[in-house]
Design a protein around this motif. Structure first.
Motif, PDB file in Angstrom:
ATOM      1  N   HIS A  59       0.859  -1.185   0.000  1.00  0.00           N
ATOM      2  CA  HIS A  59       0.000   0.000   0.000  1.00  0.00           C
ATOM      3  C   HIS A  59       0.902   1.244   0.000  1.00  0.00           C
ATOM      4  N   VAL A  60       0.609   2.174  -0.868  1.00  0.00           N
ATOM      5  CA  VAL A  60       1.404   3.414  -0.940  1.00  0.00           C
ATOM      6  C   VAL A  60       0.459   4.613  -0.913  1.00  0.00           C
ATOM      7  N   TYR A  61       0.693   5.497   0.034  1.00  0.00           N
ATOM      8  CA  TYR A  61      -0.063   6.742   0.133  1.00  0.00           C
ATOM      9  C   TYR A  61       0.883   7.903  -0.154  1.00  0.00           C
ATOM     10  N   GLY A  62       0.718   8.539  -1.304  1.00  0.00           N
ATOM     11  CA  GLY A  62       1.586   9.671  -1.633  1.00  0.00           C
ATOM     12  C   GLY A  62       2.986   9.230  -2.001  1.00  0.00           C
ATOM     13  N   GLU A  63       3.990   9.830  -1.361  1.00  0.00           N
ATOM     14  CA  GLU A  63       5.379   9.500  -1.650  1.00  0.00           C
ATOM     15  C   GLU A  63       5.635   8.024  -1.349  1.00  0.00           C
TER      16      GLU A  63
END
Length: 409
Positions: A59-63
């Motif tokens: 899971h990646v949020y933003g950077e």
């Protein structure tokens, strides 16, 4: 056999990285001294998951800070290899559901959150580039461009509509009193829920987001979902990722070998060794075999499946029509050996030389058949994975222990 790819959806690394490393989130850190301990636990778990399963979808949020941490662990070459194997993916721009913190009478408390506008949250290339800023040792520009380019192929973006669907699920679920057994019975209008009730409703809707992503992208998870029993039927069939791990560990015990966790803890296996180990043919075949076993039964019969797979192994030349091929191969080899051994004299003397060379030819053929043809023709079975890859790690690896040399900090 189930052909779905056994990818584990992981949210923990992203949560850890944003909690400890992003300025403004200090309030989320209960004890800064736990940083190293928590990081080591997460990295150890990542190593185990990469050995048990086809890969991990982070899971990646933003950077993309997880990308930087993975480079710290596996090195540039290692993370490139993992991405080329399809073992590392990034689930980006994940739709979310929020709730009203303030008391706003008459307003539905759940809010669908999607359609991010900042480039860090909407552009995978920007996400990857900004994530590399968290490396302790910056990459050369050429390396940086190469990593960003390869990482773009690993990004996956779920449907934005998931958040709206999840918010609707939360509202409908509450209005139909489906959450009674989950601690949120319908005792008032949804617009009159207090802060704690709104927070719980948002958490239940958030589970719906995660389950929808798992369903859409065909991922597995270790998470358990309170809402699975009240949600649509297809989510009741989510893979239990731990089943594969339990089945594999059972076979480790059967073979009297330490499992992945034990090898990583003892230093017999390093995190930096994992990309290359995963790429070996026996490792790939074993993961596919164990996943098919997990899909076909509940894991109770894994020992029987394993022993049957060993007993039923058939080599290439044991299966029709390859029996004829073996005969033909041996015959052709006999002619070749006779010709090579006799040389010019064999050609001149004809039958006499052939007769003299028969005993030598027979010996040569027996050795060739025993050591070469049988090795090529022997069929694969899951025990090969343990004998060829795991057993060599059970020796004295004291010189390999210690921190991963690829770790940047």
């Amino acid at each position: 056999m189930d052909d779905r790819i056994d990818m584990i959806y992981d949210k923990r690394l992203n949560s850890f990285s944003r909690k400890y490393l992003v300025k403004g989130n200090e309030r989320l850190v209960k004890n800064p001294l736990l940083f190293d301990k928590e990081l080591d636990e997460i990295l150890s778990e990542i190593g185990e998951l990469l050995l048990y399963h086809d890969g991990i979808a982070f899971h990646v949020y933003g950077e993309n800070i997880p990308l930087a941490i993975l480079i710290n662990v596996f090195g540039v070459k290692g993370i490139e290899e993992l991405m080329e194997q399809g073992a590392v993916k990034f689930v980006f721009n994940v739709p979310e559901v929020g709730y009203n913190v303030d008391e706003i009478p008459g307003i539905i408390p759940l809010v669908s959150m999607s359609g991010f506008t900042s480039k860090a949250h909407s552009d995978p290339e920007e996400s990857a580039a900004l994530g590399l800023n968290w490396l302790l040792h910056p990459l050369h520009e050429k390396q940086k461009r190469r990593i960003i380019k390869k990482s773009l192929n690993a990004y996956q973006v779920p449907r934005a509509a998931i958040s709206a669907d999840a918010a609707k699920f939360g509202v409908d679920g509450y209005n139909n009193d489906l959450f009674k057994s989950l601690g949120l019975p319908k005792q008032k209008e949804i617009t009159k829920l207090n802060l704690n009730e709104r927070k719980l409703l948002c958490q239940l809707a958030g589970e719906c987001v995660t389950m929808s992503i798992l369903s859409e992208l065909n991922y597995n998870t270790h998470e358990s979902f309170r809402t699975a029993r009240v949600y649509r039927a297809e989510y009741a069939n989510l893979y239990n990722a731990s089943a594969i791990e339990k089945m594999t560990d059972k076979l480790f015990r059967l073979e009297k070998l330490p499992n992945f966790k034990a090898m990583l803890r003892s230093g017999r296996l390093r995190l930096g060794d994992i990309p290359e180990m995963r790429s070996r043919r026996d490792s790939i075949r074993f993961r596919k075999w164990i996943a098919s076993c997990a899909a076909d039964n509940d894991g109770q019969e894994i020992t029987k499946e394993y022993l049957n797979a060993i007993d039923n192994t058939k080599g290439l030349f044991d299966v029709e029509p390859y029996k004829f091929l073996k005969t033909l191969t041996v015959y052709a080899l006999g002619a070749a050996v006779g010709s090579l051994a006799a040389g010019p004299m064999g050609t001149v003397l004809g039958g006499t030389a052939g007769a003299l060379l028969n005993p030598l030819t027979d010996i040569g053929l027996n050795l060739f058949d025993t050591y070469v043809l049988s090795g090529i023709a022997k069929g694969w079975n899951p025990r090969h994975y343990f004998t060829k890859q795991i057993e060599p790690l059970s020796g004295d690896f004291s010189s390999r222990s210690g921190r991963n040399p690829h770790r940047q900090g």
